[in-house]
Design a protein around this motif. Structure first.
Motif, PDB file in Angstrom:
ATOM      1  N   LYS A 118      -2.221  -0.791 -10.499  1.00 29.68           N
ATOM      2  CA  LYS A 118      -0.827  -0.860 -10.928  1.00 29.68           C
ATOM      3  C   LYS A 118      -0.233  -2.240 -10.609  1.00 29.68           C
ATOM      4  O   LYS A 118       0.532  -2.787 -11.406  1.00 29.68           O
ATOM      5  CB  LYS A 118      -0.002   0.230 -10.244  1.00 29.68           C
ATOM      6  N   LEU A 119      -0.567  -2.796  -9.448  1.00 32.29           N
ATOM      7  CA  LEU A 119      -0.085  -4.144  -9.117  1.00 32.29           C
ATOM      8  C   LEU A 119      -0.612  -5.169 -10.108  1.00 32.29           C
ATOM      9  O   LEU A 119       0.100  -6.104 -10.498  1.00 32.29           O
ATOM     10  CB  LEU A 119      -0.500  -4.539  -7.699  1.00 32.29           C
ATOM     11  N   ARG A 120      -1.840  -4.999 -10.530  1.00 28.01           N
ATOM     12  CA  ARG A 120      -2.413  -5.909 -11.521  1.00 28.01           C
ATOM     13  C   ARG A 120      -1.645  -5.792 -12.839  1.00 28.01           C
ATOM     14  O   ARG A 120      -1.384  -6.784 -13.499  1.00 28.01           O
ATOM     15  CB  ARG A 120      -3.893  -5.605 -11.693  1.00 28.01           C
ATOM     16  N   ALA A 121      -1.260  -4.561 -13.197  1.00 30.71           N
ATOM     17  CA  ALA A 121      -0.445  -4.360 -14.401  1.00 30.71           C
ATOM     18  C   ALA A 121       0.914  -5.029 -14.227  1.00 30.71           C
ATOM     19  O   ALA A 121       1.411  -5.692 -15.146  1.00 30.71           O
ATOM     20  CB  ALA A 121      -0.270  -2.871 -14.675  1.00 30.71           C
ATOM     21  N   ASP A 122       1.512  -4.900 -13.058  1.00 25.50           N
ATOM     22  CA  ASP A 122       2.797  -5.533 -12.774  1.00 25.50           C
ATOM     23  C   ASP A 122       2.686  -7.054 -12.913  1.00 25.50           C
ATOM     24  O   ASP A 122       3.597  -7.702 -13.428  1.00 25.50           O
ATOM     25  CB  ASP A 122       3.252  -5.155 -11.361  1.00 25.50           C
ATOM     26  N   ALA A 123       1.568  -7.593 -12.486  1.00 27.53           N
ATOM     27  CA  ALA A 123       1.370  -9.048 -12.563  1.00 27.53           C
ATOM     28  C   ALA A 123       1.296  -9.530 -14.004  1.00 27.53           C
ATOM     29  O   ALA A 123       1.775 -10.619 -14.324  1.00 27.53           O
ATOM     30  CB  ALA A 123       0.095  -9.449 -11.814  1.00 27.53           C
ATOM     31  N   VAL A 124       0.729  -8.733 -14.893  1.00 28.78           N
ATOM     32  CA  VAL A 124       0.533  -9.188 -16.269  1.00 28.78           C
ATOM     33  C   VAL A 124       1.672  -8.768 -17.192  1.00 28.78           C
ATOM     34  O   VAL A 124       2.016  -9.502 -18.114  1.00 28.78           O
ATOM     35  CB  VAL A 124      -0.846  -8.736 -16.819  1.00 28.78           C
ATOM     36  N   ILE A 125       2.307  -7.623 -16.938  1.00 32.99           N
ATOM     37  CA  ILE A 125       3.380  -7.138 -17.810  1.00 32.99           C
ATOM     38  C   ILE A 125       4.742  -7.582 -17.313  1.00 32.99           C
ATOM     39  O   ILE A 125       5.629  -7.882 -18.081  1.00 32.99           O
ATOM     40  CB  ILE A 125       3.342  -5.598 -17.912  1.00 32.99           C
ATOM     41  N   GLY A 126       4.896  -7.597 -16.015  1.00 36.06           N
ATOM     42  CA  GLY A 126       6.199  -7.883 -15.432  1.00 36.06           C
ATOM     43  C   GLY A 126       6.608  -6.732 -14.539  1.00 36.06           C
ATOM     44  O   GLY A 126       5.885  -5.754 -14.401  1.00 36.06           O
ATOM     45  N   PRO A 127       7.760  -6.815 -13.925  1.00 34.74           N
ATOM     46  CA  PRO A 127       8.166  -5.797 -12.952  1.00 34.74           C
ATOM     47  C   PRO A 127       8.106  -4.377 -13.507  1.00 34.74           C
ATOM     48  O   PRO A 127       8.633  -4.099 -14.571  1.00 34.74           O
ATOM     49  CB  PRO A 127       9.614  -6.186 -12.620  1.00 34.74           C
ATOM     50  N   LEU A 128       7.430  -3.515 -12.753  1.00 34.70           N
ATOM     51  CA  LEU A 128       7.274  -2.112 -13.150  1.00 34.70           C
ATOM     52  C   LEU A 128       7.951  -1.166 -12.163  1.00 34.70           C
ATOM     53  O   LEU A 128       7.784   0.043 -12.257  1.00 34.70           O
ATOM     54  CB  LEU A 128       5.785  -1.767 -13.280  1.00 34.70           C
ATOM     55  N   GLY A 129       8.676  -1.717 -11.184  1.00 39.50           N
ATOM     56  CA  GLY A 129       9.394  -0.862 -10.242  1.00 39.50           C
ATOM     57  C   GLY A 129       8.492  -0.072  -9.318  1.00 39.50           C
ATOM     58  O   GLY A 129       8.645   1.133  -9.197  1.00 39.50           O
ATOM     59  N   LEU A 130       7.576  -0.752  -8.661  1.00 32.28           N
ATOM     60  CA  LEU A 130       6.597  -0.068  -7.800  1.00 32.28           C
ATOM     61  C   LEU A 130       7.006  -0.017  -6.329  1.00 32.28           C
ATOM     62  O   LEU A 130       6.251   0.470  -5.494  1.00 32.28           O
ATOM     63  CB  LEU A 130       5.232  -0.756  -7.935  1.00 32.28           C
ATOM     64  N   ALA A 131       8.198  -0.498  -5.992  1.00 32.26           N
ATOM     65  CA  ALA A 131       8.614  -0.581  -4.587  1.00 32.26           C
ATOM     66  C   ALA A 131       8.671   0.785  -3.914  1.00 32.26           C
ATOM     67  O   ALA A 131       8.181   0.947  -2.792  1.00 32.26           O
ATOM     68  CB  ALA A 131       9.964  -1.291  -4.472  1.00 32.26           C
ATOM     69  N   ASP A 132       9.259   1.777  -4.590  1.00 33.94           N
ATOM     70  CA  ASP A 132       9.342   3.117  -3.979  1.00 33.94           C
ATOM     71  C   ASP A 132       7.957   3.704  -3.751  1.00 33.94           C
ATOM     72  O   ASP A 132       7.700   4.345  -2.735  1.00 33.94           O
ATOM     73  CB  ASP A 132      10.157   4.065  -4.862  1.00 33.94           C
ATOM     74  N   GLU A 133       7.074   3.471  -4.706  1.00 38.76           N
ATOM     75  CA  GLU A 133       5.719   3.985  -4.578  1.00 38.76           C
ATOM     76  C   GLU A 133       4.995   3.323  -3.407  1.00 38.76           C
ATOM     77  O   GLU A 133       4.291   3.983  -2.644  1.00 38.76           O
ATOM     78  CB  GLU A 133       4.958   3.749  -5.877  1.00 38.76           C
ATOM     79  N   LEU A 134       5.184   2.019  -3.239  1.00 37.34           N
ATOM     80  CA  LEU A 134       4.564   1.324  -2.111  1.00 37.34           C
ATOM     81  C   LEU A 134       5.109   1.866  -0.795  1.00 37.34           C
ATOM     82  O   LEU A 134       4.334   2.146   0.130  1.00 37.34           O
ATOM     83  CB  LEU A 134       4.785  -0.186  -2.200  1.00 37.34           C
ATOM     84  N   ARG A 135       6.409   2.053  -0.710  1.00 36.77           N
ATOM     85  CA  ARG A 135       6.996   2.590   0.531  1.00 36.77           C
ATOM     86  C   ARG A 135       6.452   3.990   0.825  1.00 36.77           C
ATOM     87  O   ARG A 135       6.143   4.317   1.965  1.00 36.77           O
ATOM     88  CB  ARG A 135       8.521   2.613   0.432  1.00 36.77           C
ATOM     89  N   ARG A 136       6.310   4.824  -0.215  1.00 39.13           N
ATOM     90  CA  ARG A 136       5.765   6.170  -0.018  1.00 39.13           C
ATOM     91  C   ARG A 136       4.324   6.102   0.487  1.00 39.13           C
ATOM     92  O   ARG A 136       3.937   6.816   1.415  1.00 39.13           O
ATOM     93  CB  ARG A 136       5.836   6.968  -1.318  1.00 39.13           C
ATOM     94  N   LEU A 137       3.529   5.232  -0.113  1.00 39.07           N
ATOM     95  CA  LEU A 137       2.143   5.070   0.343  1.00 39.07           C
ATOM     96  C   LEU A 137       2.101   4.577   1.787  1.00 39.07           C
ATOM     97  O   LEU A 137       1.269   5.022   2.583  1.00 39.07           O
ATOM     98  CB  LEU A 137       1.387   4.103  -0.564  1.00 39.07           C
ATOM     99  N   MET A 138       2.984   3.655   2.117  1.00 42.15           N
ATOM    100  CA  MET A 138       3.035   3.156   3.495  1.00 42.15           C
ATOM    101  C   MET A 138       3.389   4.292   4.459  1.00 42.15           C
ATOM    102  O   MET A 138       2.768   4.421   5.520  1.00 42.15           O
ATOM    103  CB  MET A 138       4.023   1.996   3.607  1.00 42.15           C
TER     104      MET A 138
END
Length: 179
Positions: free
Chosen positions: A99-119
């Protein structure tokens, strides 16, 4: 389920022939997302049928009739949809990397909440591992079998600690894209 999306992301980064794409998976993407050459070619065919990618013949390689796969707008939208909607489980770190790789190529995908949940989930798992360590391996002398079990537990502890340290490093990048 995510292999087609890994392929789409790779093609968004650089349109490629099936052969070149398979080589890229062998050299780079495959270190965190594995796909065999057969899987890649099978998925490319499905993606063409689904209208996610188009195929053009590489005019510079006319003798070989090399086919180059390019992501169509609907394929790009599918990557964005997948990145936003695919729920991750406790062992889905590699999917998050994708997903981070997708964010890098497409642009912001709003993954912050997901990262915090995983953390949060990884902090809970690390705490559990530490409890097991204190409960089961606090003795001054351990049998060989216990030492091996403890070594396995320490591998889990180190993995959690390393992943959490990495997540702290990447968090500012992910959070800045959410603003």
């Amino acid at each position: 389920m995510s292999t087609p999306h890994a392929i789409l992301i790779a093609l968004l980064e650089k349109p490629s022939s099936g052969y070149d794409l398979a080589r890229r998976f062998d050299r780079a993407i495959g270190y965190f997302w594995h796909a065999t050459h057969q899987q890649i070619y099978r998925e490319l065919g499905r993606m063409v049928e689904s209208g996610w990618v188009s195929v053009v013949e590489d005019e510079t390689a006319a003798a070989t009739r090399k086919k180059v796969y390019c992501v169509l707008p609907v394929g790009r939208e599918e990557v964005a949809r997948w990145a936003r909607e695919t729920a991750l489980g406790p062992d889905s770190r590699n999917v998050f990397l994708l997903k981070l790789r997708a964010d890098a190529v497409i642009g912001p995908l709003g993954l912050a909440d997901e990262l915090r949940r995983l953390m949060d989930e990884n902090h809970v798992r690390l705490a559990l591992y530490r409890e097991i360590e204190q409960r089961d391996f606090g003795a001054t002398s351990l049998t060989r079998g216990q030492q091996l079990q403890y070594a396995i537990l320490k591998a889990g502890i180190h993995t959690q600690e390393m992943w959490l340290a990495w997540a702290e490093e990447v968090r500012p990048l992910v959070e800045s894209s959410a603003q």
